[in-house]
Design a protein around this motif. Structure first.
Motif, PDB file in Angstrom:
ATOM      1  N   ILE A 194       5.917 -27.018  20.362  1.00  0.00           N
ATOM      2  CA  ILE A 194       6.371 -26.466  19.083  1.00  0.00           C
ATOM      3  C   ILE A 194       7.733 -25.858  19.358  1.00  0.00           C
ATOM      4  N   THR A 195       8.774 -26.520  18.926  1.00  0.00           N
ATOM      5  CA  THR A 195      10.129 -26.093  19.258  1.00  0.00           C
ATOM      6  C   THR A 195      10.654 -25.121  18.209  1.00  0.00           C
ATOM      7  N   GLY A 196      11.745 -24.446  18.574  1.00  0.00           N
ATOM      8  CA  GLY A 196      12.386 -23.516  17.650  1.00  0.00           C
ATOM      9  C   GLY A 196      13.397 -24.218  16.769  1.00  0.00           C
ATOM     10  N   LEU A 197      14.150 -23.442  16.018  1.00  0.00           N
ATOM     11  CA  LEU A 197      15.131 -23.993  15.090  1.00  0.00           C
ATOM     12  C   LEU A 197      16.133 -24.890  15.824  1.00  0.00           C
ATOM     13  N   PRO A 198      16.302 -26.127  15.391  1.00  0.00           N
ATOM     14  CA  PRO A 198      17.183 -27.046  16.114  1.00  0.00           C
ATOM     15  C   PRO A 198      18.666 -26.722  15.965  1.00  0.00           C
ATOM     16  N   ASP A 199      19.033 -25.901  14.973  1.00  0.00           N
ATOM     17  CA  ASP A 199      20.447 -25.554  14.810  1.00  0.00           C
ATOM     18  C   ASP A 199      20.772 -24.214  15.458  1.00  0.00           C
ATOM     19  N   THR A 200      19.989 -23.846  16.475  1.00  0.00           N
ATOM     20  CA  THR A 200      20.281 -22.660  17.279  1.00  0.00           C
ATOM     21  C   THR A 200      20.351 -23.056  18.746  1.00  0.00           C
ATOM     22  N   GLU A 201      21.183 -22.369  19.502  1.00  0.00           N
ATOM     23  CA  GLU A 201      21.305 -22.672  20.923  1.00  0.00           C
ATOM     24  C   GLU A 201      20.003 -22.390  21.649  1.00  0.00           C
ATOM     25  N   GLY A 227       9.318 -25.506  14.545  1.00  0.00           N
ATOM     26  CA  GLY A 227       9.017 -24.279  13.820  1.00  0.00           C
ATOM     27  C   GLY A 227      10.272 -23.457  13.635  1.00  0.00           C
ATOM     28  N   ASP A 228      10.114 -22.288  13.018  1.00  0.00           N
ATOM     29  CA  ASP A 228      11.284 -21.431  12.788  1.00  0.00           C
ATOM     30  C   ASP A 228      11.128 -20.071  13.471  1.00  0.00           C
ATOM     31  N   PHE A 229      10.314 -20.034  14.506  1.00  0.00           N
ATOM     32  CA  PHE A 229      10.060 -18.844  15.322  1.00  0.00           C
ATOM     33  C   PHE A 229       9.114 -17.843  14.647  1.00  0.00           C
ATOM     34  N   THR A 230       8.546 -18.187  13.490  1.00  0.00           N
ATOM     35  CA  THR A 230       7.588 -17.290  12.845  1.00  0.00           C
ATOM     36  C   THR A 230       6.167 -17.746  13.152  1.00  0.00           C
ATOM     37  N   GLU A 231       5.208 -16.827  13.011  1.00  0.00           N
ATOM     38  CA  GLU A 231       3.804 -17.156  13.257  1.00  0.00           C
ATOM     39  C   GLU A 231       3.316 -18.221  12.276  1.00  0.00           C
ATOM     40  N   ALA A 232       3.724 -18.111  11.013  1.00  0.00           N
ATOM     41  CA  ALA A 232       3.309 -19.087  10.007  1.00  0.00           C
ATOM     42  C   ALA A 232       3.778 -20.494  10.369  1.00  0.00           C
ATOM     43  N   SER A 233       5.000 -20.602  10.886  1.00  0.00           N
ATOM     44  CA  SER A 233       5.509 -21.929  11.244  1.00  0.00           C
ATOM     45  C   SER A 233       4.773 -22.477  12.462  1.00  0.00           C
ATOM     46  N   GLY A 234       4.342 -21.604  13.363  1.00  0.00           N
ATOM     47  CA  GLY A 234       3.551 -22.044  14.508  1.00  0.00           C
ATOM     48  C   GLY A 234       2.205 -22.587  14.075  1.00  0.00           C
ATOM     49  N   ALA A 235       1.592 -21.931  13.091  1.00  0.00           N
ATOM     50  CA  ALA A 235       0.313 -22.402  12.570  1.00  0.00           C
ATOM     51  C   ALA A 235       0.476 -23.759  11.888  1.00  0.00           C
ATOM     52  N   ALA A 236       1.519 -23.899  11.092  1.00  0.00           N
ATOM     53  CA  ALA A 236       1.762 -25.165  10.405  1.00  0.00           C
ATOM     54  C   ALA A 236       2.029 -26.288  11.405  1.00  0.00           C
ATOM     55  N   ALA A 237       2.806 -25.997  12.440  1.00  0.00           N
ATOM     56  CA  ALA A 237       3.113 -26.998  13.460  1.00  0.00           C
ATOM     57  C   ALA A 237       1.856 -27.403  14.225  1.00  0.00           C
ATOM     58  N   MET A 238       1.003 -26.443  14.542  1.00  0.00           N
ATOM     59  CA  MET A 238      -0.226 -26.745  15.272  1.00  0.00           C
ATOM     60  C   MET A 238      -1.148 -27.616  14.438  1.00  0.00           C
ATOM     61  N   ASN A 257       5.516 -15.670  18.747  1.00  0.00           N
ATOM     62  CA  ASN A 257       5.053 -15.670  17.361  1.00  0.00           C
ATOM     63  C   ASN A 257       4.441 -17.023  16.993  1.00  0.00           C
ATOM     64  N   MET A 258       5.132 -18.104  17.337  1.00  0.00           N
ATOM     65  CA  MET A 258       4.617 -19.433  17.030  1.00  0.00           C
ATOM     66  C   MET A 258       3.370 -19.738  17.848  1.00  0.00           C
ATOM     67  N   ALA A 259       3.334 -19.270  19.092  1.00  0.00           N
ATOM     68  CA  ALA A 259       2.144 -19.474  19.916  1.00  0.00           C
ATOM     69  C   ALA A 259       0.938 -18.766  19.308  1.00  0.00           C
ATOM     70  N   ALA A 260       1.158 -17.575  18.754  1.00  0.00           N
ATOM     71  CA  ALA A 260       0.060 -16.840  18.112  1.00  0.00           C
ATOM     72  C   ALA A 260      -0.470 -17.613  16.910  1.00  0.00           C
ATOM     73  N   GLY A 261       0.426 -18.212  16.137  1.00  0.00           N
ATOM     74  CA  GLY A 261      -0.004 -19.037  15.012  1.00  0.00           C
ATOM     75  C   GLY A 261      -0.785 -20.246  15.468  1.00  0.00           C
ATOM     76  N   ALA A 262      -0.349 -20.856  16.583  1.00  0.00           N
ATOM     77  CA  ALA A 262      -1.064 -22.005  17.132  1.00  0.00           C
ATOM     78  C   ALA A 262      -2.463 -21.618  17.597  1.00  0.00           C
ATOM     79  N   LEU A 263      -2.600 -20.472  18.243  1.00  0.00           N
ATOM     80  CA  LEU A 263      -3.910 -20.001  18.702  1.00  0.00           C
ATOM     81  C   LEU A 263      -4.867 -19.808  17.527  1.00  0.00           C
ATOM     82  N   ARG A 264      -4.353 -19.278  16.447  1.00  0.00           N
ATOM     83  CA  ARG A 264      -5.202 -19.034  15.273  1.00  0.00           C
ATOM     84  C   ARG A 264      -5.757 -20.345  14.720  1.00  0.00           C
TER      85      ARG A 264
END
Length: 337
Positions: A194-201, A227-238, A257-264
């Motif tokens: 689950i990657t972060g925003l692609p338009d960020t370094e 994802g966008d580094f938020t928990e909600a985006s991690g859940a959606a990606a998972m 944050n995204m990992a926490a969403g994935a765990l849920r």
């Protein structure tokens, strides 16, 4: 009953006379200007203590042509951004460094047209002495605004395009690599990301580190969601990953944050962690110790990131030329792998 007459405050001239130096030399010492001998500094500080002299903030600002204020600017338009655990820890680090000075901190959001306009006006009127900038995305107008201001500026994390003269960053690429190597080393081969925003370094660096570790092991990413580094985006990606690759056996998430969403989501789907699917995050925020199970993650020194940004800016304001700084990352193994 007699009224007590307030004690008159000593003047700068009296400090200079007591110290045996010129008024200009006394002023330079009080304003921490360079190129004053240690003997004169010691004499002025001794006179200040003996006389009980307290410099006027207004006078100091006029003497130095400075406001005594520095800004921390984020490229976002949601005030809740400052409450994000990551940025909150950065601010704690910045504040700790500034406590050692007389500088005050101003927080700025500069993503909307209105926010950018206000920020431009602040810089144009020299409302701050220097800047710390973070959370830039792609061709972010905030980067151009900062460059055009001509003010000393320190970046927290490098922007996606170009490399500023002064920045503090973490080893995002190396951290993602050691996280993925840990998953591979514990026997996992069907590893998704689950990657972060692609338009960020930071998003791109962590994805590169993941891909490099997979390639070196002779593996290909099993699936990738953004994802966008938020928990909600991690859940959606998972959720999307399980739909596309239900037999995956591990997930690297580009932040906690995204990992926490994935765990849920995994828990809701009846997937055991780590027996069925191992999960690893990045940042080592407080949330990593409170997930179920506790999250294996990559530690980056978030408070130190803020503290070193502030120290670098303080050095710039003191006419020093510090070098850019990359902070190390390390793996913290808990129960999710």
């Amino acid at each position: 009953m007699a009224t007590e007459i307030p004690r008159r405050q000593p003047t700068l001239d009296e400090v200079a006379e007591r110290a045996g130096v010129s008024r200009t030399a006394a002023s330079r010492v009080i304003n921490n200007a360079p190129h004053v001998s240690r003997a004169k500094r010691d004499a002025v500080h001794k006179a200040i203590r003996e006389l009980g002299y307290t410099p006027s903030r207004t006078a100091r600002a006029l003497a130095t042509q400075r406001t005594g204020v520095v800004a921390f600017a984020l490229s976002g338009d949601d005030p809740a951004l400052f409450a994000d655990p990551f940025f909150a820890q950065v601010i704690v680090g910045i504040s700790a460094a500034l406590e050692e000075t007389e500088l005050h901190l101003l927080l700025c959001l500069a993503a909307s047209d209105r926010g950018q306009g206000r920020f431009k006006n602040l810089l144009r009127t020299r409302g701050v002495d220097g800047l710390m900038v973070m959370a830039l995305r792609g061709d972010d107008p905030l980067d151009r605004i900062v460059a055009e201001s001509g003010l000393p500026a320190v970046y927290g994390g490098r922007p996606l395009h170009g490399e500023p003269s002064w920045y503090v960053d973490s080893d995002n690429r190396g951290g993602a690599r050691i996280a993925t190597e840990h998953l591979i080393g514990t026997g996992h081969t069907r590893i998704a990301a689950i990657t972060g925003l692609p338009d960020t370094e930071v998003g791109q660096s962590r994805q590169r580190g993941f891909a490099e570790a997979m390639a070196l092991a002779g593996l290909r990413p099993y699936a990738v969601e953004t994802g966008d580094f938020t928990e909600a985006s991690g859940a959606a990606a998972m959720t999307a990953l399980l739909a596309a690759r239900p037999d995956l056996d591990a997930v690297f998430a580009a932040n906690d944050n995204m990992a926490a969403g994935a765990l849920r989501v995994l828990r809701d789907r009846g997937r055991r962690v780590p027996q069925d699917v191992a999960v690893i995050g990045f940042d080592d925020l407080a949330i990593a110790s409170h997930t179920q199970p506790r999250l294996t993650t990559v530690h980056q020194p978030v408070q130190a990131l803020g503290r070193e940004m502030a120290r670098m800016l303080i050095a710039l304001l003191g006419d020093e030329k510090p070098s850019p700084l990359i902070l190390p990352t390390r793996l913290v193994v808990r129960d999710s792998t």
